[in-house]
Structure formats: structure tokens, C-alpha cells
Design an enzyme around this catalytic site. Sequence first.
Site, mmCIF file in Angstrom:
data_model
loop_
_atom_site.group_PDB
_atom_site.id
_atom_site.type_symbol
_atom_site.label_atom_id
_atom_site.label_comp_id
_atom_site.label_asym_id
_atom_site.label_seq_id
_atom_site.Cartn_x
_atom_site.Cartn_y
_atom_site.Cartn_z
ATOM 1 N N GLN A 285 16.250 7.168 68.882
ATOM 2 C CA GLN A 285 16.504 6.508 67.586
ATOM 3 C C GLN A 285 16.057 7.443 66.468
ATOM 4 O O GLN A 285 15.044 8.148 66.607
ATOM 5 C CB GLN A 285 15.720 5.203 67.516
ATOM 6 C CG GLN A 285 15.651 4.636 66.087
ATOM 7 C CD GLN A 285 15.644 3.134 66.019
ATOM 8 O OE1 GLN A 285 16.653 2.489 66.326
ATOM 9 N NE2 GLN A 285 14.501 2.607 65.632
ATOM 10 N N ASP B 274 14.972 -5.607 56.753
ATOM 11 C CA ASP B 274 15.506 -4.331 57.247
ATOM 12 C C ASP B 274 16.865 -4.146 56.583
ATOM 13 O O ASP B 274 17.872 -4.679 57.036
ATOM 14 C CB ASP B 274 15.652 -4.373 58.778
ATOM 15 C CG ASP B 274 15.901 -2.983 59.356
ATOM 16 O OD1 ASP B 274 15.802 -2.847 60.592
ATOM 17 O OD2 ASP B 274 16.184 -2.047 58.579
ATOM 18 N N ARG C 172 12.259 14.494 64.110
ATOM 19 C CA ARG C 172 10.863 14.022 63.962
ATOM 20 C C ARG C 172 10.031 14.192 65.231
ATOM 21 O O ARG C 172 8.814 14.001 65.206
ATOM 22 C CB ARG C 172 10.841 12.566 63.497
ATOM 23 C CG ARG C 172 11.408 11.580 64.499
ATOM 24 C CD ARG C 172 11.283 10.146 63.980
ATOM 25 N NE ARG C 172 11.772 9.176 64.981
ATOM 26 C CZ ARG C 172 11.607 7.877 64.903
ATOM 27 N NH1 ARG C 172 10.979 7.350 63.851
ATOM 28 N NH2 ARG C 172 12.054 7.057 65.839
ATOM 29 N N ARG D 167 3.450 7.158 63.596
ATOM 30 C CA ARG D 167 3.779 5.894 62.883
ATOM 31 C C ARG D 167 3.143 5.919 61.509
ATOM 32 O O ARG D 167 1.957 5.598 61.330
ATOM 33 C CB ARG D 167 3.289 4.693 63.682
ATOM 34 C CG ARG D 167 3.565 3.354 63.020
ATOM 35 C CD ARG D 167 5.012 3.000 62.949
ATOM 36 N NE ARG D 167 5.602 2.886 64.280
ATOM 37 C CZ ARG D 167 6.908 2.784 64.503
ATOM 38 N NH1 ARG D 167 7.748 2.821 63.488
ATOM 39 N NH2 ARG D 167 7.378 2.686 65.733
ATOM 40 N N HIS E 45 11.692 8.740 55.733
ATOM 41 C CA HIS E 45 11.331 7.358 56.101
ATOM 42 C C HIS E 45 9.890 7.037 55.648
ATOM 43 O O HIS E 45 9.003 6.827 56.459
ATOM 44 C CB HIS E 45 11.459 7.253 57.627
ATOM 45 C CG HIS E 45 11.451 5.871 58.188
ATOM 46 N ND1 HIS E 45 10.395 5.008 58.073
ATOM 47 C CD2 HIS E 45 12.372 5.201 58.926
ATOM 48 C CE1 HIS E 45 10.653 3.883 58.700
ATOM 49 N NE2 HIS E 45 11.843 3.950 59.210
ATOM 50 N N GLU F 44 12.697 3.972 51.910
ATOM 51 C CA GLU F 44 13.185 5.235 52.459
ATOM 52 C C GLU F 44 14.312 5.817 51.602
ATOM 53 O O GLU F 44 15.247 5.092 51.239
ATOM 54 C CB GLU F 44 13.678 4.994 53.883
ATOM 55 C CG GLU F 44 12.608 4.367 54.772
ATOM 56 C CD GLU F 44 13.200 3.618 55.950
ATOM 57 O OE1 GLU F 44 12.676 2.547 56.295
ATOM 58 O OE2 GLU F 44 14.198 4.117 56.513
HETATM 59 O O1 TA6 Z 1 13.601 1.855 58.615
HETATM 60 C C1 TA6 Z 1 14.438 0.993 59.227
HETATM 61 C C2 TA6 Z 1 14.443 1.185 60.735
HETATM 62 O O2 TA6 Z 1 15.683 1.695 61.134
HETATM 63 C C3 TA6 Z 1 14.122 -0.155 61.381
HETATM 64 O O3 TA6 Z 1 15.292 -0.716 61.956
HETATM 65 C C4 TA6 Z 1 13.038 0.165 62.406
HETATM 66 O O4 TA6 Z 1 13.623 0.507 63.644
HETATM 67 C C5 TA6 Z 1 12.350 1.339 61.721
HETATM 68 O O5 TA6 Z 1 13.423 2.110 61.202
HETATM 69 C C6 TA6 Z 1 11.372 2.112 62.577
HETATM 70 O O6 TA6 Z 1 12.038 2.807 63.585
HETATM 71 P P1 TA6 Z 1 11.143 3.641 64.656
HETATM 72 O O7 TA6 Z 1 12.142 4.299 65.567
HETATM 73 O O8 TA6 Z 1 10.325 4.621 63.879
HETATM 74 O O9 TA6 Z 1 10.261 2.610 65.328
#
Ligand code: TA6
Length: 282
Positions: free
Chosen positions: A80, A198, A85, A59, A155, A255
Amino acid sequence: MITNKQTPTGFEYIEIQNKSATAQIALQGGHLFHYQQTRKKPLLWLSEKSMFETGKAIRGGIPLCWPWFGKHPTDTDLPQHGFARISPFELLESNEPNEHTTELLLQLQSSTQTLALWPYQFQLRLRITIGPRLTVALTTRNCDTESFSITSALHSYFPVSYISYASVEGLDQTMYWDALTGETKTQQGTIRISGEVDRVYEKTTNPLLLLDRERTFQIIPEGSASAVVWNPWKEKSMKMADMEDDAYNSMLCIETANAREDARRLAPGEEHTLQVTINESD
Ligand code: TA6
């Protein structure tokens, strides 16, 4: 100086020290999680509760969202922000062309593990330049016999003294998709943060400025026509195991992306590089 290190839990990373800066890069995800110019404060934000566990994204720093940004478009069981990563990169090259600069080349190649998640042969190369400024360049090469499309993002997490002091310049009159409402809007002037934000800004290649009370960061994109601005605010921060409840006050993600309509399609043999250069104004 380039040193191979491990956290107490065995998480492998590379530590860089030169006359301009120090940096730390985890082999998992090719994840740059620390960059600090000499005599300055860190230029990237890192959560005090980052996991540094295999298979869990760190993080903070600059996670590589690839080969999809956000949720997978069709299969919500897939991770996601893609799998880069949380995948093991290998260090191909490290160079110190001068005492102020260190260059790293890391690589992730398609494998049985990645093919199970995404059915294409690829080579993903990450060039990180640690010097008086930071440059991160992510190059995708299509090694398959079919074309494929990717969405991705560098990111980047930035530290701020206090979120209400922060502002972002460079996106005035730029359209954005608001992930919180699903609406498309147009940015009016400077971006200030007073709640969860966001947003995917579209059709922008502008250099951006993050202004804080005593610091100004320049964020210079290449190979990108979209930018994401994200702050989870209090409620989301409290739900995230790897964020302190009040961490939203000290960070802002800006980002450099190929997100949504800025997806990139590569024919067999083609390459695309998504790059960001980050610096702090004196
Ligand atoms: O940066 C935007 C985003 O897509 C947010 O919607 C939030 O989910 C963030 O990324 C962090 O995502 P993560 O999977 O690292 O918790």
C-alpha cells in the site's frame, strides 16, 4: 549540525540541529519523522509504537507515498502507498547555508528491486529544508523510454491536543471522494472530526490551516491539486499494531497529494515536483 545516528535496533537516521529547529530523517523512505521548532512543541506527530524496522513504514512524520497512493490499482500483493517509504534512500548532499537553515538532498533510483515492483526507470529526489519553516519537495524524473503515471502523497501526520478540538480550514465547497463510502460529496464549511475520516479532496491547490486550541499549522502545497484528510478513529487505531488504541485522539493526517484524478503523467525526461511547506503560526 548534521549527525548520522542509529536506533538501538540499527535503524539509520540523520539528526539535524540548527538555531531554528531540530529534525530527524530516516534513510529508509527518506522519512522525516521529527521536526520541532526551537521553543515549540513538535510540529509532526509520531506514534509511540512506531516500528523503526527495515521494510516497515514509520507511523508518523511524513511518509512518502510513491509511485502510487493507496492500494495498487491492479495488484493487491504490492505494498500500500507504493515502495518509496520502505526503500533505502541515499544522502547526496547536505548544506548549512546559515545557522538557521539545513538542506538535505536524498535520492532513490530505480533498481532491480524497484523494477520488480514497478517496471520503469526513475530518479526520485527528496529535498528537505529544516529552518524557521519546514519544506519537503519530492521530485520524480522519468528516466525511462516510456511515459508513466504516478499518484503520490506527502502523508503528513500532525499532533493535536484532542481530536474534537481540531478543525481544518481551506476546503469549504471542495468536492471530495469519501473512501469510507465510495461517494463523492462537497465539503460544507470547516472540517471537524467526530469519527473515522478518510477523504481525498479534489481540484484544490489551497493553503490549508489546521487549528487546534493553542496552535495553528499552515500547510502550503505546490505541485498538488488534491489533499487527503485522514483520522482512523478508535476501531482502526485498535487494529493497527503501530498505534496506541487511543492515538486517534492526538493526531490528524493532512496530506499534500497527487491522488486519484490528480495523477501526474511524465514523458521520458520529464520531471514533476510535489512540495509542502509547513509552519506554525505564532
Ligand atoms: O491517508 C489515507 C490512507 O490511505 C488511509 O486509507 C489509511 O490507509 C492511511 O492512508 C494509512 O495507510 P498506511 O498504509 O500507512 O497504514
